[in-house]
Design an enzyme around this catalytic site. Structure first.
Site, PDB file in Angstrom:
ATOM      1  N   GLU A   1       3.527 -22.316  28.571  1.00 18.66           N
ATOM      2  CA  GLU A   1       2.726 -23.339  29.237  1.00 18.66           C
ATOM      3  C   GLU A   1       1.253 -23.132  28.907  1.00 18.66           C
ATOM      4  O   GLU A   1       0.791 -21.983  28.800  1.00 18.66           O
ATOM      5  CB  GLU A   1       2.921 -23.275  30.757  1.00 18.66           C
TER       6      GLU A   1
ATOM      7  N   HIS B   1       4.077 -28.348  35.697  1.00 15.43           N
ATOM      8  CA  HIS B   1       4.246 -27.267  36.677  1.00 15.43           C
ATOM      9  C   HIS B   1       3.544 -27.620  37.995  1.00 15.43           C
ATOM     10  O   HIS B   1       2.700 -26.879  38.504  1.00 15.43           O
ATOM     11  CB  HIS B   1       3.711 -25.953  36.133  1.00 15.43           C
TER      12      HIS B   1
END
Length: 634
Positions: free
Chosen positions: A494, A517
């Site tokens: 990420e 997220h």
């Protein structure tokens, strides 16, 4: 005893922006002009004059006279100001009310402000009425302020110096204040030391002149080894908060007197190692990896707060071995994750997401094909923890049949049913949703084999951890039609910040909702976490309590009353407690209470002792061979 009685030392303390957080005259103007159209303009001028006078850019007499001329207030407004100021006493003064009472005969409030609003505040805190020196207002018959007593020495330039000369205090004089007029007492030779007080405001020209700069009354008392509410000033402890945790956390730590630094993004290992060397409290979310190397380079680190559910980003074993407690937020964002899961499940079962994309492209696709209700469908939850249980309740309320698989035998809520194997759950479920933790054994939990075991046209959700799913296998399952729709909130790699590009094989696939997220990223959840985690960290720092800790012996402690608390973290090997108590016996220490919990690796013993003990005890406890960390609270 760890206190020092200075019988011949006098403490001269300023009021505005020192004893209280604000400037009284500025606030009086704001109150009295509340309904006036030019309120902001007039209050701004008064504040500017205050700042210039406090910084020494304007003579005090000029600043005072011009401020009073701008003021339009009455006795009634002064009474309202007093009520306001009762809630604006500086935090460190509130914490150390006992010091004010103990040294009331040696404490003097000397202020260029006005007695009418100063005296009620400081006397309630224990200051003697006859030790309060300030200006006084002049009122007309209607109770309107028309000026001030020009004969009062404190209304003149150099007024504090003249007053202190008149008092002729028979001993050393320590001055605590935030303004240039406070420094003038030191410059005149009437005061031995000037402590620039910066808890509320920092004036550079004043700080440059100070003998000491103190961020709080705690720090002043610590420097002079005086009775205080804290064993060490929290202004000496640094807090590092990463990944843009909620502002509430910053507020809570700042109010306690800590030095707080907030960074928006995560740090990589080398960056964190460089930052963490003098950090006592670390707050992170899910992207910051607190590795063994990081912990080995954090000699001052006491505690870590994970502002999220998971703690797999922290080397919990090394943290424990080094005496660093870790806390998380296991419940605070569960509702937000559940709502997102339910919302995405409905959107994907109806094909709404794909139809919305087409509409933005100008395509009108009105059809009931592959559009279904969730009522009557089976939802299979992999993981039946805090989130899974709450999702179970909501899903059943929507008319769904709930199945779950967990490695641990769980008591199902309502009509939920536990499957004995993962394959059993995958074979039956119309919706499969992941709610597992980030432990290494969960890596690639769902891959090609597991996708093949799912029903054709399944809806798949992963709002747990990125590395638990084989992304390539998932992309192939979407392309083949095995998965009719998917919602993914977490990824193996990420971006650390919003400036980085997100790359994934899932980009561009049909009926796949990708989110950055944000499962727990609602204002409600982040505010809750922003309060919950700091409360746990402060509980540990302030009292030694480890209730709710992730990696440490868990101890709930009673409040500390009229005693000192000695916290000893040590390797859990035989004989350590004998050494600890042997030292107490050697010096005849009166033990008020003692609490011990151990884990496989460490022991945590908390001993409350009467205040009259020898200083040598502390050093001997630190020198026990098995000691990992030691600290004191009082």
């Amino acid at each position: 005893m760890l206190t020092k009685t200075l019988e011949q030392t006098y403490f001269v303390i300023d009021f505005d922006s020192t004893f209280t957080k604000v400037e009284g005259l500025d606030e009086l103007a704001a109150i009295s002009l509340a309904s006036q159209k030019n309120r902001d303009e007039v209050v701004g001028k008064i504040k500017e004059l205050t700042d210039r006078g406090m910084a020494g850019e304007l003579s005090f007499e000029q600043a005072l006279q011009q401020r009073i001329e701008l003021l339009s207030a009455s006795r009634e407004h002064v009474e309202l100001l007093v009520e306001f100021l009762r809630g604006k006493v500086s935090d460190s003064f509130l914490r150390n009310k006992e010091f004010i009472s103990e040294y009331r005969d040696q404490i003097y409030i000397v202020s260029s402000g006005f007695r009418e609003f100063i005296e009620p505040i400081v006397t309630e805190m224990g200051v003697r009425e006859d030790h309060v020196f300030a200006n006084t207002f002049r009122f007309d018959e209607a109770g309107t302020i028309v000026g001030y007593d020009g004969t009062n020495v404190l209304s003149k330039n150099g007024g504090k110096v003249s007053l202190l000369r008149q008092l002729s205090l028979p001993g050393d004089v320590y001055v605590i204040g935030d303004g240039y007029t406070d420094y003038e007492l030191r410059e005149s030779g009437l005061a031995n030391k000037f402590f620039a007080f910066t808890e509320n405001i920092e004036r550079q020209k004043v700080v440059e002149k100070a003998d000491h700069i103190v961020n709080s009354l705690d720090e002043f008392l610590y420097i002079n080894q005086l009775s205080r509410s804290q064993s060490y000033p929290k202004s000496k402890l640094k807090v590092l908060l990463l990944e843009n945790v909620h502002a509430r956390a910053v507020e809570m730590f700042s109010r306690e007197g800590f030095q707080v630094e907030l960074l928006k993004g995560a740090l990589d290992e080398d960056e964190l190692i460089e930052k963490i060397k003098d950090i006592s409290i670390l707050g992170i979310r899910s992207k910051t990896m607190v590795t063994k190397r990081v912990l080995e380079n954090a000699p001052r680190l006491m505690v870590i707060g994970a502002f999220c559910i998971g703690t797999n980003q922290i080397d919990l074993t090394t943290a424990e071995e080094r005496g660093v407690a870790v806390f998380n937020a296991p419940y605070s964002n569960t509702r937000s994750v559940v709502e997102m899961a339910v919302g995405e499940m409905i959107l994907l079962m109806r094909g709404i997401y794909d139809k919305s994309v087409k509409m933005h492209e100008g395509i009108w696709d009105k059809s009931a094909k592959n559009s279904n209700e969730v009522r009557g469908k089976k939802i299979g939850m992999i993981g039946y923890g805090n989130i899974g249980i709450q999702l179970s309740v909501v899903a059943e309320a929507l008319g769904m049949e709930v199945l779950f698989f967990d490695l641990v035998e769980k008591l199902p809520l309502s009509n939920a049913r536990q499957c004995h194997t993962l394959e059993e759950l995958l074979n039956q479920s119309d919706v499969v949703t992941l709610h597992v933790d980030g432990r290494k054994t969960n890596s690639m939990l769902i891959g090609e084999k597991e996708f093949n075991q799912m029903k054709d046209g399944v809806v798949f959700l992963n709002l747990s951890r990125g590395h638990v799913v084989d992304v390539k296998a998932m992309a192939n399952a979407v392309k083949s039609g095995k998965i009719r729709g998917a919602g993914v909130d977490v990824f193996p790699q990420e971006p650390k910040t919003n400036d980085e590009i997100f790359e994934s094989e899932l980009r561009g696939l049909p009926n796949v909702i990708l989110t950055p997220h944000i499962g727990g990223s609602t204002e409600e959840a982040q505010a809750s976490i922003g309060e919950f985690v700091p409360n746990k960290l402060l509980g540990y720092v302030n009292t030694g309590s480890t209730y709710g800790v992730v990696n440490f012996p868990e101890v709930t402690l009673p409040p500390l009353h009229d005693a000192h608390r000695l916290l000893h973290i040590h390797q859990n090997v035989p004989g350590v407690m004998s050494k600890v108590n042997g030292i107490f016996a050697k010096y005849g220490v009166n033990i008020v209470g003692q609490y011990l919990k151990t884990s496989e690796k460490i022991g945590y013993v908390i001993t409350d002792v009467a205040k009259n003990y020898s200083k040598e005890i502390v050093q001997e406890l630190k020198e026990i061979e098995e000691t990992i960390k030691f600290r004191m609270l009082y």
